[in-house]
Scaffold this motif. Structure first.
Motif, PDB file in Angstrom:
ATOM      1  N   LEU A  92       6.406  24.654  82.327  1.00  0.00           N
ATOM      2  CA  LEU A  92       6.532  24.895  80.889  1.00  0.00           C
ATOM      3  C   LEU A  92       5.379  25.750  80.379  1.00  0.00           C
ATOM      4  O   LEU A  92       4.217  25.428  80.592  1.00  0.00           O
ATOM      5  CB  LEU A  92       6.569  23.557  80.142  1.00  0.00           C
ATOM      6  N   VAL A  93       5.716  26.846  79.683  1.00  0.00           N
ATOM      7  CA  VAL A  93       4.720  27.715  79.073  1.00  0.00           C
ATOM      8  C   VAL A  93       4.473  27.280  77.635  1.00  0.00           C
ATOM      9  O   VAL A  93       3.344  27.122  77.201  1.00  0.00           O
ATOM     10  CB  VAL A  93       5.180  29.193  79.084  1.00  0.00           C
ATOM     11  N   ARG A  94       5.556  27.095  76.870  1.00  0.00           N
ATOM     12  CA  ARG A  94       5.460  26.647  75.487  1.00  0.00           C
ATOM     13  C   ARG A  94       6.824  26.122  75.062  1.00  0.00           C
ATOM     14  O   ARG A  94       7.823  26.330  75.737  1.00  0.00           O
ATOM     15  CB  ARG A  94       5.001  27.771  74.565  1.00  0.00           C
ATOM     16  N   TYR A  95       6.832  25.432  73.919  1.00  0.00           N
ATOM     17  CA  TYR A  95       8.099  25.002  73.353  1.00  0.00           C
ATOM     18  C   TYR A  95       8.032  25.097  71.844  1.00  0.00           C
ATOM     19  O   TYR A  95       6.961  25.171  71.247  1.00  0.00           O
ATOM     20  CB  TYR A  95       8.486  23.596  73.824  1.00  0.00           C
ATOM     21  N   SER A  96       9.193  25.131  71.222  1.00  0.00           N
ATOM     22  CA  SER A  96       9.263  25.131  69.762  1.00  0.00           C
ATOM     23  C   SER A  96      10.396  24.218  69.323  1.00  0.00           C
ATOM     24  O   SER A  96      11.357  23.993  70.065  1.00  0.00           O
ATOM     25  CB  SER A  96       9.476  26.543  69.213  1.00  0.00           C
ATOM     26  N   VAL A  97      10.240  23.680  68.127  1.00  0.00           N
ATOM     27  CA  VAL A  97      11.276  22.854  67.505  1.00  0.00           C
ATOM     28  C   VAL A  97      11.567  23.464  66.144  1.00  0.00           C
ATOM     29  O   VAL A  97      10.662  23.631  65.322  1.00  0.00           O
ATOM     30  CB  VAL A  97      10.819  21.384  67.356  1.00  0.00           C
ATOM     31  N   LEU A  98      12.827  23.819  65.927  1.00  0.00           N
ATOM     32  CA  LEU A  98      13.268  24.405  64.670  1.00  0.00           C
ATOM     33  C   LEU A  98      13.965  23.346  63.833  1.00  0.00           C
ATOM     34  O   LEU A  98      14.891  22.689  64.304  1.00  0.00           O
ATOM     35  CB  LEU A  98      14.241  25.561  64.936  1.00  0.00           C
ATOM     36  N   PHE A  99      13.482  23.151  62.598  1.00  0.00           N
ATOM     37  CA  PHE A  99      14.139  22.285  61.611  1.00  0.00           C
ATOM     38  C   PHE A  99      14.947  23.218  60.712  1.00  0.00           C
ATOM     39  O   PHE A  99      14.359  24.081  60.044  1.00  0.00           O
ATOM     40  CB  PHE A  99      13.114  21.563  60.751  1.00  0.00           C
ATOM     41  N   ALA A 100      16.255  23.068  60.665  1.00  0.00           N
ATOM     42  CA  ALA A 100      17.103  23.941  59.848  1.00  0.00           C
ATOM     43  C   ALA A 100      17.989  23.122  58.914  1.00  0.00           C
ATOM     44  O   ALA A 100      18.498  22.068  59.296  1.00  0.00           O
ATOM     45  CB  ALA A 100      17.964  24.826  60.744  1.00  0.00           C
ATOM     46  N   ASN A 101      18.126  23.614  57.704  1.00  0.00           N
ATOM     47  CA  ASN A 101      18.964  22.965  56.681  1.00  0.00           C
ATOM     48  C   ASN A 101      18.520  21.530  56.417  1.00  0.00           C
ATOM     49  O   ASN A 101      19.334  20.627  56.242  1.00  0.00           O
ATOM     50  CB  ASN A 101      20.450  23.004  57.070  1.00  0.00           C
ATOM     51  N   MET A 102      17.223  21.345  56.364  1.00  0.00           N
ATOM     52  CA  MET A 102      16.672  20.009  56.175  1.00  0.00           C
ATOM     53  C   MET A 102      15.862  19.946  54.878  1.00  0.00           C
ATOM     54  O   MET A 102      14.704  19.536  54.865  1.00  0.00           O
ATOM     55  CB  MET A 102      15.852  19.601  57.398  1.00  0.00           C
ATOM     56  N   GLY A 103      16.470  20.411  53.780  1.00  0.00           N
ATOM     57  CA  GLY A 103      15.857  20.276  52.462  1.00  0.00           C
ATOM     58  C   GLY A 103      14.957  21.421  52.048  1.00  0.00           C
ATOM     59  O   GLY A 103      14.296  21.335  51.025  1.00  0.00           O
ATOM     60  N   GLY A 104      14.904  22.465  52.798  1.00  0.00           N
ATOM     61  CA  GLY A 104      14.077  23.626  52.470  1.00  0.00           C
ATOM     62  C   GLY A 104      14.384  24.732  53.454  1.00  0.00           C
ATOM     63  O   GLY A 104      15.327  24.635  54.235  1.00  0.00           O
ATOM     64  N   PRO A 105      13.563  25.792  53.432  1.00  0.00           N
ATOM     65  CA  PRO A 105      13.784  26.860  54.410  1.00  0.00           C
ATOM     66  C   PRO A 105      13.584  26.346  55.832  1.00  0.00           C
ATOM     67  O   PRO A 105      12.875  25.360  56.048  1.00  0.00           O
ATOM     68  CB  PRO A 105      12.729  27.904  54.063  1.00  0.00           C
ATOM     69  N   SER A 106      14.190  27.026  56.792  1.00  0.00           N
ATOM     70  CA  SER A 106      14.000  26.660  58.198  1.00  0.00           C
ATOM     71  C   SER A 106      12.525  26.779  58.562  1.00  0.00           C
ATOM     72  O   SER A 106      11.834  27.689  58.108  1.00  0.00           O
ATOM     73  CB  SER A 106      14.827  27.571  59.103  1.00  0.00           C
ATOM     74  N   VAL A 107      12.055  25.824  59.373  1.00  0.00           N
ATOM     75  CA  VAL A 107      10.661  25.800  59.811  1.00  0.00           C
ATOM     76  C   VAL A 107      10.647  25.602  61.319  1.00  0.00           C
ATOM     77  O   VAL A 107      11.318  24.708  61.840  1.00  0.00           O
ATOM     78  CB  VAL A 107       9.879  24.651  59.131  1.00  0.00           C
ATOM     79  N   ALA A 108       9.886  26.450  62.022  1.00  0.00           N
ATOM     80  CA  ALA A 108       9.729  26.313  63.470  1.00  0.00           C
ATOM     81  C   ALA A 108       8.313  25.840  63.770  1.00  0.00           C
ATOM     82  O   ALA A 108       7.344  26.405  63.268  1.00  0.00           O
ATOM     83  CB  ALA A 108      10.007  27.630  64.167  1.00  0.00           C
ATOM     84  N   PHE A 109       8.209  24.785  64.548  1.00  0.00           N
ATOM     85  CA  PHE A 109       6.925  24.263  65.013  1.00  0.00           C
ATOM     86  C   PHE A 109       6.754  24.739  66.452  1.00  0.00           C
ATOM     87  O   PHE A 109       7.560  24.394  67.314  1.00  0.00           O
ATOM     88  CB  PHE A 109       6.911  22.739  64.959  1.00  0.00           C
ATOM     89  N   ASN A 110       5.726  25.547  66.694  1.00  0.00           N
ATOM     90  CA  ASN A 110       5.468  26.092  68.027  1.00  0.00           C
ATOM     91  C   ASN A 110       4.321  25.330  68.678  1.00  0.00           C
ATOM     92  O   ASN A 110       3.274  25.139  68.067  1.00  0.00           O
ATOM     93  CB  ASN A 110       5.123  27.579  67.924  1.00  0.00           C
ATOM     94  N   ARG A 111       4.533  24.923  69.901  1.00  0.00           N
ATOM     95  CA  ARG A 111       3.525  24.149  70.627  1.00  0.00           C
ATOM     96  C   ARG A 111       3.134  24.904  71.890  1.00  0.00           C
ATOM     97  O   ARG A 111       3.978  25.297  72.688  1.00  0.00           O
ATOM     98  CB  ARG A 111       4.055  22.756  70.988  1.00  0.00           C
ATOM     99  N   GLN A 112       1.835  25.093  72.074  1.00  0.00           N
ATOM    100  CA  GLN A 112       1.269  25.773  73.235  1.00  0.00           C
ATOM    101  C   GLN A 112       0.602  24.743  74.144  1.00  0.00           C
ATOM    102  O   GLN A 112       0.410  23.601  73.763  1.00  0.00           O
ATOM    103  CB  GLN A 112       0.231  26.799  72.768  1.00  0.00           C
ATOM    104  N   HIS A 113       0.197  25.180  75.310  1.00  0.00           N
ATOM    105  CA  HIS A 113      -0.414  24.289  76.287  1.00  0.00           C
ATOM    106  C   HIS A 113      -1.594  23.518  75.701  1.00  0.00           C
ATOM    107  O   HIS A 113      -1.734  22.326  75.941  1.00  0.00           O
ATOM    108  CB  HIS A 113      -0.856  25.083  77.518  1.00  0.00           C
ATOM    109  N   ARG A 114      -2.438  24.175  74.901  1.00  0.00           N
ATOM    110  CA  ARG A 114      -3.618  23.487  74.341  1.00  0.00           C
ATOM    111  C   ARG A 114      -3.219  22.345  73.394  1.00  0.00           C
ATOM    112  O   ARG A 114      -4.010  21.452  73.140  1.00  0.00           O
ATOM    113  CB  ARG A 114      -4.520  24.483  73.619  1.00  0.00           C
ATOM    114  N   ASP A 115      -1.992  22.388  72.875  1.00  0.00           N
ATOM    115  CA  ASP A 115      -1.514  21.351  71.956  1.00  0.00           C
ATOM    116  C   ASP A 115      -0.982  20.120  72.684  1.00  0.00           C
ATOM    117  O   ASP A 115      -0.929  19.043  72.116  1.00  0.00           O
ATOM    118  CB  ASP A 115      -0.377  21.888  71.067  1.00  0.00           C
TER     119      ASP A 115
END
Length: 165
Positions: A92-115
């Motif tokens: 795994l290099v990185r991952y992201s989680v996208l929250f869409a249509n959840m009460g506001g604009p879409s938001v992507a949380f990006n996670r890197q190795h240091r996280d």
């Protein structure tokens, strides 16, 4: 949990999330992989999408693009891998989680190795290729600044499924 037509019997795709003061539960989903096997995408939905929408997701290999016109809440987990094949933590290099249509604009949380040391909740196994089994659980909780206010968030994503062909 109900699976999509794209998934085989016995699949488990389920998630919970908290965003902007609301709790969400998702009991349906789909797993996709890029042609080169370096990206796995897992979409989570409150209800199974139509067969036509599933076909579009499989054709485009994209959950977010296919769901662009939807108003229903959904989550998208994207796993970027070093190389094709194994979807284990070591690849795994990185991952992201996208929250869409959840009460506001879409938001992507990006996670890197240091996280990941702080996250403490990543389990992956299987392969990122069509027809292969993909298994995992990704958990995280925290807060992020939205317009000057810390907004708590949480996700708990679980999947044991066949990657759609």
């Amino acid at each position: 949990m109900a699976g999509l037509a794209a998934c085989s019997r016995g699949d488990r795709l389920e998630a919970t999330a908290h965003w902007l003061g609301t709790d969400y539960a998702f009991g349906s989903g789909i797993a996709l992989a890029s042609a080169d096997g370096t990206v796995a995408t897992v979409g989570f939905f409150p209800e199974a999408p139509s067969a036509a929408l599933v076909a579009e997701m499989k054709r485009s290999r994209s959950v977010a693009q296919s769901m662009a016109a939807s108003t229903a809440p959904f989550l998208v987990l994207e796993l970027r891998l070093k190389g094709p094949g194994k979807a284990g933590f070591d690849n795994l290099v990185r991952y992201s989680v996208l929250f869409a249509n959840m009460g506001g604009p879409s938001v992507a949380f990006n996670r890197q190795h240091r996280d990941w040391v702080k996250d403490g909740g990543i389990e992956l196994a299987g392969e990122a290729r069509a027809g292969a089994r993909l298994l995992g659980r990704v958990r995280r909780a925290g807060a992020t600044d939205i317009e000057g206010t810390d907004q708590p968030y949480r996700w708990d994503l679980g999947f044991d499924t066949e990657v759609a062909a």
